[in-house]
Design an enzyme around this catalytic site. Structure first.
Site, PDB file in Angstrom:
ATOM      1  N   TYR A  57      -9.438   5.130   7.572  1.00 12.50           N
ATOM      2  CA  TYR A  57      -9.638   5.432   9.000  1.00 12.50           C
ATOM      3  C   TYR A  57     -10.703   6.517   9.077  1.00 12.50           C
ATOM      4  O   TYR A  57     -10.559   7.560   8.440  1.00 12.50           O
ATOM      5  CB  TYR A  57      -8.355   5.985   9.628  1.00 12.50           C
ATOM      6  N   TYR A  76       3.918   6.357  10.456  1.00 14.12           N
ATOM      7  CA  TYR A  76       3.065   5.224  10.080  1.00 14.12           C
ATOM      8  C   TYR A  76       3.864   4.163   9.337  1.00 14.12           C
ATOM      9  O   TYR A  76       3.697   2.966   9.572  1.00 14.12           O
ATOM     10  CB  TYR A  76       1.901   5.725   9.216  1.00 14.12           C
ATOM     11  N   HIS A 119       0.841  -1.207   0.000  1.00 20.90           N
ATOM     12  CA  HIS A 119       0.000   0.000   0.000  1.00 20.90           C
ATOM     13  C   HIS A 119       0.869   1.247   0.000  1.00 20.90           C
ATOM     14  O   HIS A 119       1.786   1.361   0.807  1.00 20.90           O
ATOM     15  CB  HIS A 119      -0.926  -0.004   1.221  1.00 20.90           C
ATOM     16  N   LYS A 163       0.970  -0.360  15.175  1.00 23.03           N
ATOM     17  CA  LYS A 163       2.365  -0.457  15.608  1.00 23.03           C
ATOM     18  C   LYS A 163       2.705  -1.707  16.423  1.00 23.03           C
ATOM     19  O   LYS A 163       3.892  -2.023  16.595  1.00 23.03           O
ATOM     20  CB  LYS A 163       2.738   0.786  16.457  1.00 23.03           C
ATOM     21  N   PRO A 204      -4.279  -0.030  18.929  1.00 21.26           N
ATOM     22  CA  PRO A 204      -3.993  -0.488  17.565  1.00 21.26           C
ATOM     23  C   PRO A 204      -4.092   0.586  16.479  1.00 21.26           C
ATOM     24  O   PRO A 204      -3.735   0.322  15.326  1.00 21.26           O
ATOM     25  CB  PRO A 204      -5.044  -1.584  17.339  1.00 21.26           C
TER      26      PRO A 204
HETATM   27  P1  FAD Z   1       1.768 -12.246  21.565  1.00 16.70           P
HETATM   28  O1  FAD Z   1       1.331 -12.298  20.156  1.00 16.70           O
HETATM   29  O2  FAD Z   1       0.762 -11.933  22.616  1.00 16.70           O
HETATM   30  O3  FAD Z   1       2.454 -13.654  21.892  1.00 16.70           O
HETATM   31  C1  FAD Z   1       2.773 -14.042  23.188  1.00 16.70           C
HETATM   32  C2  FAD Z   1       2.712 -15.548  23.272  1.00 16.70           C
HETATM   33  O4  FAD Z   1       3.095 -15.957  24.579  1.00 16.70           O
HETATM   34  C3  FAD Z   1       1.312 -16.095  23.055  1.00 16.70           C
HETATM   35  O5  FAD Z   1       1.343 -17.113  22.085  1.00 16.70           O
HETATM   36  C4  FAD Z   1       0.887 -16.600  24.418  1.00 16.70           C
HETATM   37  O6  FAD Z   1       0.014 -17.704  24.344  1.00 16.70           O
HETATM   38  C5  FAD Z   1       2.224 -16.965  25.044  1.00 16.70           C
HETATM   39  N1  FAD Z   1       2.206 -16.923  26.492  1.00 16.70           N
HETATM   40  C6  FAD Z   1       1.581 -16.065  27.325  1.00 16.70           C
HETATM   41  N2  FAD Z   1       1.806 -16.366  28.608  1.00 16.70           N
HETATM   42  C7  FAD Z   1       2.602 -17.445  28.595  1.00 16.70           C
HETATM   43  C8  FAD Z   1       3.166 -18.237  29.631  1.00 16.70           C
HETATM   44  N3  FAD Z   1       2.947 -17.960  30.929  1.00 16.70           N
HETATM   45  N4  FAD Z   1       3.924 -19.283  29.291  1.00 16.70           N
HETATM   46  C9  FAD Z   1       4.166 -19.584  27.973  1.00 16.70           C
HETATM   47  N5  FAD Z   1       3.644 -18.870  26.958  1.00 16.70           N
HETATM   48  C10 FAD Z   1       2.874 -17.819  27.273  1.00 16.70           C
HETATM   49  N6  FAD Z   1      -1.721  -4.862  16.637  1.00 16.70           N
HETATM   50  C11 FAD Z   1      -1.909  -4.173  15.537  1.00 16.70           C
HETATM   51  O7  FAD Z   1      -0.948  -3.554  15.071  1.00 16.70           O
HETATM   52  N7  FAD Z   1      -3.142  -4.163  14.933  1.00 16.70           N
HETATM   53  C12 FAD Z   1      -4.209  -4.855  15.433  1.00 16.70           C
HETATM   54  O8  FAD Z   1      -5.295  -4.843  14.874  1.00 16.70           O
HETATM   55  C13 FAD Z   1      -4.046  -5.583  16.593  1.00 16.70           C
HETATM   56  N8  FAD Z   1      -5.076  -6.273  17.155  1.00 16.70           N
HETATM   57  C14 FAD Z   1      -4.863  -6.938  18.326  1.00 16.70           C
HETATM   58  C15 FAD Z   1      -5.917  -7.618  18.938  1.00 16.70           C
HETATM   59  C16 FAD Z   1      -5.731  -8.290  20.175  1.00 16.70           C
HETATM   60  C17 FAD Z   1      -6.894  -8.994  20.818  1.00 16.70           C
HETATM   61  C18 FAD Z   1      -4.452  -8.262  20.788  1.00 16.70           C
HETATM   62  C19 FAD Z   1      -4.228  -8.971  22.121  1.00 16.70           C
HETATM   63  C20 FAD Z   1      -3.401  -7.596  20.144  1.00 16.70           C
HETATM   64  C21 FAD Z   1      -3.596  -6.925  18.927  1.00 16.70           C
HETATM   65  N9  FAD Z   1      -2.552  -6.250  18.294  1.00 16.70           N
HETATM   66  C22 FAD Z   1      -2.754  -5.562  17.170  1.00 16.70           C
HETATM   67  C23 FAD Z   1      -1.217  -6.232  18.800  1.00 16.70           C
HETATM   68  C24 FAD Z   1      -0.330  -7.273  18.138  1.00 16.70           C
HETATM   69  O9  FAD Z   1      -1.087  -8.391  17.772  1.00 16.70           O
HETATM   70  C25 FAD Z   1       0.736  -7.609  19.153  1.00 16.70           C
HETATM   71  O10 FAD Z   1       1.498  -6.435  19.357  1.00 16.70           O
HETATM   72  C26 FAD Z   1       1.619  -8.775  18.770  1.00 16.70           C
HETATM   73  O11 FAD Z   1       0.887  -9.975  18.817  1.00 16.70           O
HETATM   74  C27 FAD Z   1       2.809  -8.867  19.730  1.00 16.70           C
HETATM   75  O12 FAD Z   1       3.468 -10.073  19.551  1.00 16.70           O
HETATM   76  P2  FAD Z   1       4.148 -10.803  20.781  1.00 16.70           P
HETATM   77  O13 FAD Z   1       4.785 -12.023  20.202  1.00 16.70           O
HETATM   78  O14 FAD Z   1       4.972  -9.848  21.541  1.00 16.70           O
HETATM   79  O15 FAD Z   1       2.961 -11.192  21.758  1.00 16.70           O
HETATM   80  C1  DHB Z   2      -5.129  -3.326  10.863  1.00 15.08           C
HETATM   81  C2  DHB Z   2      -5.219  -3.096  12.192  1.00 15.08           C
HETATM   82  C3  DHB Z   2      -4.872  -1.863  12.674  1.00 15.08           C
HETATM   83  O1  DHB Z   2      -4.936  -1.621  13.988  1.00 15.08           O
HETATM   84  C4  DHB Z   2      -4.458  -0.846  11.850  1.00 15.08           C
HETATM   85  O2  DHB Z   2      -4.176   0.368  12.363  1.00 15.08           O
HETATM   86  C5  DHB Z   2      -4.342  -1.089  10.512  1.00 15.08           C
HETATM   87  C6  DHB Z   2      -4.679  -2.350  10.020  1.00 15.08           C
HETATM   88  C7  DHB Z   2      -5.533  -4.643  10.336  1.00 15.08           C
HETATM   89  O3  DHB Z   2      -6.055  -5.473  11.113  1.00 15.08           O
HETATM   90  O4  DHB Z   2      -5.386  -4.858   9.126  1.00 15.08           O
END
Ligand code: FAD
Ligand code: DHB
Length: 391
Positions: free
Chosen positions: A200, A384, A72, A296, A292
């Site tokens: 947005y 962004y 994009h 980021k 979100p």
């Molecule tokens: P996570 O993806 O949370 O991974 C952590 C892992 O650790 C998980 O698999 C979990 O099961 C595991 N874990 C937890 N506790 C334990 C334990 N005690 N022992 C062993 N394993 C454990 N970001 C965006 O930019 N846009 C979005 O639309 C967006 N939507 C989101 C929606 C939700 C519901 C959430 C929670 C987050 C969202 N995010 C979004 C943020 C983005 O998904 C996260 O920043 C990203 O997943 C971070 O990755 P991570 O690996 O640090 O953490």
């Molecule tokens: C998406 C999620 C976001 O929070 C955003 O700012 C842009 C895209 C997505 O789920 O595609």
């Protein structure tokens, strides 16, 4: 069992760290409390910065991303029914790529399998020990038996609710937090996206976002009260609410269909400082959360991991620990800039309980300023699409 680096959590942060280290010949184990199917079923982020794509390339997992990801060149922002385009390519010469977090996770899981690097899924009661001393260890239970992994370092990649940050003595950790008084209700549907680019929307009824996963799969979000449950939102109610917030053109072009996933996510800003405690390093959501709106969360997790992997590779390569020593400081600089941007986008585009007529006019004026100021647009585009790495 003994490994060089024990990684807690198999989200994008843990899997990417494992992959970058494995390619450098550093042995790891990943301990994850959930099953692979559960991890892959969590629909989350969808937008990758160029720096994230570069890091996935470095990890050797970008082939499918390059085939299937959608590049994009800009986004649209809508206020009072009028859309304005922010031209990333023209303003800063950069793009972003639409490629779902679940796809990134699947590519990383496949790559780890191909390298036969060990992962333990459904590891219960994971606990971290002696990370302040010389012999860090991670314990977990699996099938009723307690296991212990000895290691040089522990990487806490276990998300916001994980165990690693909670194991740090409270007196050594500072945390900063803001919880927002609304959530995002998200719907995934096998329908073509309403537009080629993301939209947005700041509407009187609240924020809405039109995004996508492919040219046949759409992702939509609407701001909703935190008191609402997914069950309160049958598909028809969701589509009606989305339509009520979109501009006339988007409304005319919106294709609706059955939802294939629907969830409500709370919005929070959170930073823990520092990110290193002896031989324990926190990375990704374990250390920080952004609302979100600025897309980021996943990108920040990747940038932490990139710094951490490079630090560990230098340490094992030639005994140089300077990068590890600077890990916390370098990550935090990027984290706070991303926190600022995500907070600003959230404040600009949502309806808050105290958004009165003046507050709404101010949001409108701030957006009018943005739309007439190339400098303000350039700042948005820079943030962004992702700030450069300082390495
Ligand atoms: P996570 O993806 O949370 O991974 C952590 C892992 O650790 C998980 O698999 C979990 O099961 C595991 N874990 C937890 N506790 C334990 C334990 N005690 N022992 C062993 N394993 C454990 N970001 C965006 O930019 N846009 C979005 O639309 C967006 N939507 C989101 C929606 C939700 C519901 C959430 C929670 C987050 C969202 N995010 C979004 C943020 C983005 O998904 C996260 O920043 C990203 O997943 C971070 O990755 P991570 O690996 O640090 O953490
Ligand atoms: C998406 C999620 C976001 O929070 C955003 O700012 C842009 C895209 C997505 O789920 O595609």
């Amino acid at each position: 069992m003994r490994v060089q680096v024990a990684i807690v959590g198999a989200g994008p942060a843990g899997l990417l760290l494992g992959q970058l280290l494995a390619r450098a010949g550093i042995d790891t184990v990943i301990l994850e409390q959930r099953s692979p199917e559960y991890v892959l079923s969590r629909i989350r982020a969808g937008l990758l910065e160029q720096g994230t794509v570069d890091t996935l390339e470095e990890a050797g997992v970008a082939q499918r991303l390059h085939r299937e990801g959608l590049v994009h060149h800009g986004v649209e922002i809508c206020f009072d029914g009028t859309r304005h385009r922010i031209d990333f390519q023209g303003l800063v010469g950069k793009t972003v790529t639409v490629y779902g977090q679940t796809e990134v996770t699947l590519d990383l899981m496949d790559a780890r399998k191909a390298l036969s690097a060990p992962s333990v899924y459904e590891a219960e009661s994971v606990s971290v020990h002696d990370f302040d001393g010389k012999s860090p260890r991670v314990r977990y239970q699996k099938d009723g038996t307690t296991h212990e992994v000895a290691c040089d370092f522990i990487a806490g990649c276990d998300g916001f609710h994980g165990v690693t940050r909670q194991s740090v003595p409270a007196a050594t950790l500072n945390s900063y937090e803001r919880v927002y008084p609304f959530g995002w209700l998200g719907v995934l549907s096998d329908t073509p996206p309403v537009s080629d680019e993301l939209i947005y929307t700041n509407h009187e009824r609240g924020f809405a976002l039109c995004t996508m996963r492919s040219m046949t799969r759409s992702r939509y979000y609407v701001q909703c009260p935190l008191t609402e449950k997914v069950e309160d939102w049958p598909d028809e109610r969701f589509w009606d609410e989305l339509r009520s917030r979109l501009d006339a053109k988007a409304n005319a072009e919106l294709v609706t269909g059955p939802s294939i996933e629907k969830s409500i996510a709370p919005l929070r800003s959170f930073v823990a400082e520092p990110l290193r405690f002896g031989r324990l390093f926190l990375a990704g959501d374990a250390a920080h959360i952004v609302p979100p709106t600025g897309a980021k969360g996943l990108n920040l997790a990747v940038s932490d991991v990139r710094y951490l992997a490079h630090g560990l590779i230098a340490y094992y390569g030639n005994g140089d620990s300077t990068r590890l020593d600077r890990y916390s400081e370098r990550c935090l600089r990027r984290i706070w800039l991303a926190e600022r941007f995500s907070w600003w986008m959230t404040s600009l585009l949502h309806r808050f309980p105290d958004t009165d007529a003046f507050g709404r006019r101010m949001q409108g004026a701030e957006l009018a300023y943005l739309f007439r100021s190339p400098t303000a647009q350039k700042s948005l585009a820079e943030n962004y699409t992702g700030l450069p790495f300082d390495d």
